[in-house]
Design a protein around this motif. Structure first.
Motif, PDB file in Angstrom:
ATOM      1  N   THR A 156     -15.427  -5.953 -34.406  1.00  0.00           N
ATOM      2  CA  THR A 156     -15.830  -6.134 -33.013  1.00  0.00           C
ATOM      3  C   THR A 156     -15.700  -7.608 -32.644  1.00  0.00           C
ATOM      4  O   THR A 156     -16.268  -8.473 -33.311  1.00  0.00           O
ATOM      5  CB  THR A 156     -17.286  -5.674 -32.787  1.00  0.00           C
ATOM      6  OG1 THR A 156     -17.412  -4.315 -33.174  1.00  0.00           O
ATOM      7  CG2 THR A 156     -17.673  -5.820 -31.326  1.00  0.00           C
ATOM      8  N   LYS A 157     -14.967  -7.891 -31.600  1.00  0.00           N
ATOM      9  CA  LYS A 157     -14.797  -9.276 -31.159  1.00  0.00           C
ATOM     10  C   LYS A 157     -15.953  -9.665 -30.258  1.00  0.00           C
ATOM     11  O   LYS A 157     -16.209  -9.017 -29.246  1.00  0.00           O
ATOM     12  CB  LYS A 157     -13.478  -9.445 -30.406  1.00  0.00           C
ATOM     13  CG  LYS A 157     -13.217 -10.889 -29.962  1.00  0.00           C
ATOM     14  CD  LYS A 157     -11.915 -11.021 -29.192  1.00  0.00           C
ATOM     15  CE  LYS A 157     -11.713 -12.456 -28.697  1.00  0.00           C
ATOM     16  NZ  LYS A 157     -10.451 -12.587 -27.901  1.00  0.00           N
ATOM     17  N   VAL A 158     -16.660 -10.728 -30.649  1.00  0.00           N
ATOM     18  CA  VAL A 158     -17.806 -11.208 -29.889  1.00  0.00           C
ATOM     19  C   VAL A 158     -17.442 -12.511 -29.198  1.00  0.00           C
ATOM     20  O   VAL A 158     -17.024 -13.474 -29.838  1.00  0.00           O
ATOM     21  CB  VAL A 158     -19.032 -11.425 -30.808  1.00  0.00           C
ATOM     22  CG1 VAL A 158     -20.211 -11.958 -30.000  1.00  0.00           C
ATOM     23  CG2 VAL A 158     -19.411 -10.136 -31.518  1.00  0.00           C
ATOM     24  N   GLY A 159     -17.593 -12.538 -27.882  1.00  0.00           N
ATOM     25  CA  GLY A 159     -17.278 -13.750 -27.143  1.00  0.00           C
ATOM     26  C   GLY A 159     -17.127 -13.468 -25.662  1.00  0.00           C
ATOM     27  O   GLY A 159     -17.134 -12.307 -25.236  1.00  0.00           O
ATOM     28  N   PRO A 160     -16.981 -14.508 -24.852  1.00  0.00           N
ATOM     29  CA  PRO A 160     -16.878 -14.346 -23.395  1.00  0.00           C
ATOM     30  C   PRO A 160     -15.733 -13.436 -22.967  1.00  0.00           C
ATOM     31  O   PRO A 160     -15.795 -12.813 -21.903  1.00  0.00           O
ATOM     32  CB  PRO A 160     -16.665 -15.779 -22.900  1.00  0.00           C
ATOM     33  CG  PRO A 160     -17.239 -16.640 -23.978  1.00  0.00           C
ATOM     34  CD  PRO A 160     -16.974 -15.921 -25.252  1.00  0.00           C
ATOM     35  N   ASP A 161     -14.673 -13.360 -23.777  1.00  0.00           N
ATOM     36  CA  ASP A 161     -13.540 -12.493 -23.472  1.00  0.00           C
ATOM     37  C   ASP A 161     -13.399 -11.377 -24.504  1.00  0.00           C
ATOM     38  O   ASP A 161     -12.327 -10.773 -24.626  1.00  0.00           O
ATOM     39  CB  ASP A 161     -12.243 -13.313 -23.425  1.00  0.00           C
ATOM     40  CG  ASP A 161     -12.278 -14.389 -22.353  1.00  0.00           C
ATOM     41  OD1 ASP A 161     -12.745 -14.092 -21.236  1.00  0.00           O
ATOM     42  OD2 ASP A 161     -11.859 -15.527 -22.642  1.00  0.00           O
ATOM     43  N   GLY A 162     -14.481 -11.104 -25.228  1.00  0.00           N
ATOM     44  CA  GLY A 162     -14.408 -10.158 -26.327  1.00  0.00           C
ATOM     45  C   GLY A 162     -14.862  -8.759 -25.970  1.00  0.00           C
ATOM     46  O   GLY A 162     -15.037  -8.399 -24.804  1.00  0.00           O
TER      47      GLY A 162
END
Length: 461
Positions: free
Chosen positions: A321-327
């Motif tokens: 799972t990509k965690v971040g403002p664009d994730g």
């Protein structure tokens, strides 16, 4: 309540030795003919092990540690002290339990206390101090606390006496969401409580295939109910401010007082609104039977849009799972209910408490109170969702966006910061009756008034 967390990863019992990274032994060679042994020697550590010289002389000893932290967080925890252990020869035998809060008093009163316990609730710490078995930290551990904001030392103190060294901090005032889903739907991250409620209503009215604006779960083994205490605390702090919050913690303001029952009604309007919850799981009552670990899953499948949960929840997202403002997922600061309250931040933490004063036990407690240990914990690969409020920590080590956000909020001098209220309350209330009563509030539809009266009645005289 602070899970720790915490009270945090409570699905199974984990008993694991903490001697990891044995490959480090060669690099951390002992250049002295004396190997210590129970503190009886004076080993000289060389090479990469030289930094652990203050803790040398105890090779061949074992320190037992008991906590509520389970896998995956406990795996990272054990990796963080692997080099210390291999260099000094002090084995840390770690045990995590989903029954920590109930089992620690049993063990202590039964003469089976661990050498060290990681206690996430100051209220439980006070209960343990009353047994007379908690040992005061030594001078070096006390000196290390100068790297923390003074208020953190009070959280590890009982009646003005310092007993337990703060170990970690967590940011509670977060809302998890999917940036990609928001962008696709044209939703903006709300910056006020009014905007948050308006967004929730908009999502509810436009939802399809059972999608709801909110998902939630308060299931947590014998600690079931603690996430609901966080929801109430966020609303009290962000709606009434720090002074009312403090008086509530000390019971000068009771749960049955209008300020608190009013806050409970705000929570009910939010997390007990059948049109708004519980996306991906069921109705309002399903919140009581959904584990907090599983609660955010429907965000990834489009069944729900938001989850109020702490920074440490990051460890619960599936691998990849990509965690971040664009994730795939990210988080925003939960807005204040009352816009006049400046930047309300609720946090939790954990405190290393000693029940033995053997030299090797003091060495471990001392090491875990240092910024050097905190740095090593941050540097554990793929171990996000953990921060420290130790101001000696190298903030450049935080590479994860949630950790960076949390660390900034927890050290913001302008924030209205307060420690988790239920963790500060007497254990019989904060990690006892309040968990039970708030669970009944969600599971059985018990009235706000009855719920408040039940919690007030549990307050020690």
């Amino acid at each position: 309540m602070s899970p720790s967390p915490s009270s945090r990863f409570r699905q199974q019992l984990i008993v694991a030795p903490a001697v990891l990274g044995l490959a480090l032994v060669a690099a951390c060679s002992n250049s002295s003919s004396s190997t210590g042994g129970g503190g009886g020697g004076s080993a000289t550590l060389a090479g990469d092990c030289a930094e652990y010289q203050p803790y040398a002389g105890h090779s061949g000893t074992t320190v037992t540690m008991f906590a509520s932290i389970l896998s995956p967080e406990s795996d990272s925890l054990q990796q963080s002290w692997a080099k210390f252990s291999s260099c000094t020869g002090i084995k840390i035998s770690y045990e995590g339990s989903n029954d920590f809060e109930s089992q620690l008093p049993v063990r202590v009163n039964g003469g089976q206390a661990p050498d060290l316990a990681i206690i996430p609730q100051p209220g439980l710490l006070a209960q343990m101090v009353k047994t007379g078995q908690v040992k005061k930290p030594d001078a070096t551990t006390v000196a290390n606390e100068n790297k923390w904001s003074p208020v953190w030392k009070t959280y590890g103190s009982v009646d003005g006496v310092f007993y337990a060294a703060p170990m970690s901090a967590n940011m509670k005032s977060l809302v998890w969401y999917s940036p990609s889903a928001f962008k696709k739907a044209g939703y903006q991250v709300p910056t006020t409580w009014a905007d948050l409620m308006k967004l929730s209503d908009t999502i509810a009215k436009s939802g399809t295939n059972g999608s709801k604006p909110w998902c939630g779960g308060i299931g947590s083994g014998t600690a079931t109910g603690w996430p609901a205490t966080d929801w109430l605390e966020e609303v009290v702090l962000g709606g009434q401010g720090g002074d009312v919050y403090d008086q509530w913690v000390s019971h000068k303001i009771k749960f049955s007082d209008p300020q608190i029952t009013g806050a409970m009604q705000t929570v009910a309007n939010w997390m007990q609104n059948p049109a708004w919850v519980n996306g991906g799981f069921g109705d309002v009552k399903s919140i009581a039977t959904t584990t907090f670990q599983d609660a955010g899953g429907p965000i990834l499948t489009g069944k729900c849009w938001m989850l109020q949960q702490a920074s440490f929840y990051e460890a619960q997202w599936p691998k990849g799972t990509k965690v971040g403002p664009d994730g795939d997922v990210y988080a925003f600061h939960l807005p204040a209910v009352n816009p006049a309250i400046p930047n309300p931040v609720e946090g939790g933490g954990e405190f290393v408490t000693a029940f033995s004063d053997r030299p090797e036990v003091r060495a471990v407690q001392d090491y875990l109170s240092t910024a050097a240990w905190a740095d090593s914990r941050i540097k554990v690969p793929n171990a996000t969702g953990w921060v420290s409020a130790n101001q000696g920590v190298d903030k450049s080590l935080y590479t994860d966006p949630i950790d960076q956000l949390s660390a900034a909020e927890l050290t913001d001098p302008t924030a209205t910061f307060r420690f988790d209220a239920s963790d500060m309350m007497p254990a019989a209330v904060g990690s006892g009756q309040e968990w039970k009563s708030l669970t009944a509030w969600f599971a059985e539809g018990q009235s706000i008034q009855q719920t408040a009266r039940d919690i007030d009645s549990a307050w020690p005289q």
